[in-house]
Design a protein around this motif. Structure first.
Motif, short mmCIF file in Angstrom:
data_model
loop_
_atom_site.label_atom_id
_atom_site.label_comp_id
_atom_site.label_asym_id
_atom_site.label_seq_id
_atom_site.Cartn_x
_atom_site.Cartn_y
_atom_site.Cartn_z
N PHE A 154 0.82 -1.20 0.04
CA PHE A 154 0.05 -0.05 0.02
C PHE A 154 0.75 1.38 0.10
CE2 PHE A 154 -2.40 -3.14 2.35
CZ PHE A 154 -3.28 -3.57 1.53
N GLY A 155 2.17 1.10 0.16
CA GLY A 155 3.01 2.30 0.02
C GLY A 155 2.83 3.11 1.27
N PHE A 156 2.45 2.69 2.58
CA PHE A 156 2.50 3.52 3.61
C PHE A 156 2.50 2.65 4.86
CE2 PHE A 156 -1.93 2.01 3.69
CZ PHE A 156 -2.31 2.08 5.13
N GLN A 157 2.70 3.41 6.12
CA GLN A 157 3.07 2.77 7.37
C GLN A 157 2.07 3.28 8.20
OE1 GLN A 157 5.03 -0.07 8.33
NE2 GLN A 157 3.69 0.43 10.02
N PRO A 158 1.30 2.78 8.75
CA PRO A 158 0.31 2.67 9.85
C PRO A 158 1.22 3.21 11.34
CG PRO A 158 -0.60 0.99 8.70
CD PRO A 158 0.78 1.13 8.54
N ASN A 159 0.54 4.12 12.01
CA ASN A 159 1.24 4.44 13.40
C ASN A 159 1.14 3.01 14.07
OD1 ASN A 159 1.57 5.23 16.26
ND2 ASN A 159 1.70 7.28 15.09
N THR A 160 2.22 2.43 14.34
CA THR A 160 2.37 1.29 15.15
C THR A 160 2.01 1.53 16.57
OG1 THR A 160 4.10 0.58 13.68
CG2 THR A 160 3.65 -0.71 15.95
N LYS A 161 2.21 2.63 17.29
CA LYS A 161 1.96 2.77 18.81
C LYS A 161 0.42 3.01 18.67
CE LYS A 161 6.20 4.74 20.46
NZ LYS A 161 6.93 6.06 21.10
N ILE A 162 -0.22 3.76 17.72
CA ILE A 162 -1.74 3.73 17.88
C ILE A 162 -2.27 2.44 17.67
CG2 ILE A 162 -3.65 4.87 16.81
CD1 ILE A 162 -2.12 7.38 16.31
N ALA A 163 -1.84 1.73 16.89
CA ALA A 163 -2.54 0.47 16.61
C ALA A 163 -2.27 -0.65 17.73
CB ALA A 163 -1.72 -0.37 15.56
N VAL A 164 -1.11 -0.45 18.48
CA VAL A 164 -1.07 -1.50 19.64
C VAL A 164 -1.96 -1.07 20.71
CG1 VAL A 164 0.50 -1.81 21.42
CG2 VAL A 164 1.66 -2.08 19.28
N LEU A 165 -2.04 0.25 20.88
CA LEU A 165 -2.98 1.05 21.85
C LEU A 165 -4.30 0.55 21.57
CD1 LEU A 165 -3.67 2.58 24.29
CD2 LEU A 165 -3.82 4.58 22.86
N VAL A 166 -4.81 0.78 20.44
CA VAL A 166 -6.28 0.28 20.11
C VAL A 166 -6.49 -1.20 20.22
CG1 VAL A 166 -7.84 0.18 18.06
CG2 VAL A 166 -6.54 2.49 18.56
#
Length: 231
Positions: free
Chosen positions: A132-144
């Motif tokens: 997809f050519g982008f990197q989601p925010n890993t910290k936000i993903a872990v929190l959610v």
């Protein structure tokens, strides 16, 4: 030798998710523990701390997600930061679900928990950047996702007839036990990862291991989706 080790790790990960049909949600409370919880009529700090620790150590979905989270973390400060985010999320929804009476369909919650495992493994494989050519925010993903992991256990505790007397003390104690169990489990995982990282082929076999982890996540999702429609 190393390739065999990687295959063994993959087999263990898949076996944990696929060969435990009786506990596929990983949040099920045993009959013995459920009987104790329902028979208890007051504050029982030590037993609930024990039950919380036991849940985390045997909760393979939690452990699979956390393995994915710390898989490529080498600095202790980064590990503490990410695990703290997971802990915050896990604690909020566990307490809010049980004490606040917030309800949700357990199959949906557990399916999202399975998705969290697949998500983190896919992220570790640089899947988002490659496809997809982008990197989601890993910290936000872990929190959610931590919020959903805590809610997963809350949905199971909500099915029990919990006595109101001492409820706050017991649930807080349970949550403390969960965090103690998390520290113990993560310590073992970190030791294993640290030893594996000293091997020259770690990065070469990391992709296969995360592929196995992602498969486990999708198996858990499929199981819960099927349970939702059957139920």
């Amino acid at each position: 030798m190393l390739s065999r080790a990687a295959v063994c790790i993959a087999i263990v990960i898949i076996a944990a998710g696929c060969l435990c049909p009786g506990s596929a949600s990983a949040h099920n409370v045993s009959k013995r523990d459920a009987s104790f919880v329902q028979a208890n009529k007051g504050a029982a700090i030590a037993p609930f701390v024990y039950l919380g620790a036991k849940h985390m150590v045997t909760g393979y979905d939690h452990l699979a997600f956390l393995v994915g989270v710390i898989f490529f973390l080498y600095k202790m400060k980064d590990i503490v930061a990410y695990v703290s985010l997971f802990t915050i999320g896990h604690s909020i929804t566990l307490l809010a679900g049980v004490l606040g009476g917030i309800h949700a369909n357990p199959y949906v919650i557990d399916a999202i928990i399975g998705l969290s495992v697949a998500y983190k493994a896919f992220d570790n494989m640089d899947g988002f950047k490659r496809l997809f050519g982008f990197q989601p925010n890993t910290k936000i993903a872990v929190l959610v996702f931590g919020l959903f992991h805590g809610f997963g256990l809350a949905t199971k505790l909500q099915e029990l007839d919990l006595a109101r007397n001492g409820l706050v003390t017991n649930i807080v104690s349970f949550n403390v036990g969960v965090e103690i169990g998390q520290v113990l489990a993560l310590t073992a995982v970190l030791i294993a990862l640290s030893l594996w990282r000293t091997r020259s082929g770690f990065l070469r076999h990391a992709f296969a291991t995360n592929t196995a982890l992602m498969v486990v996540g999708f198996v858990l999702v499929g199981y819960q989706v099927a349970g939702y429609f059957v139920a």
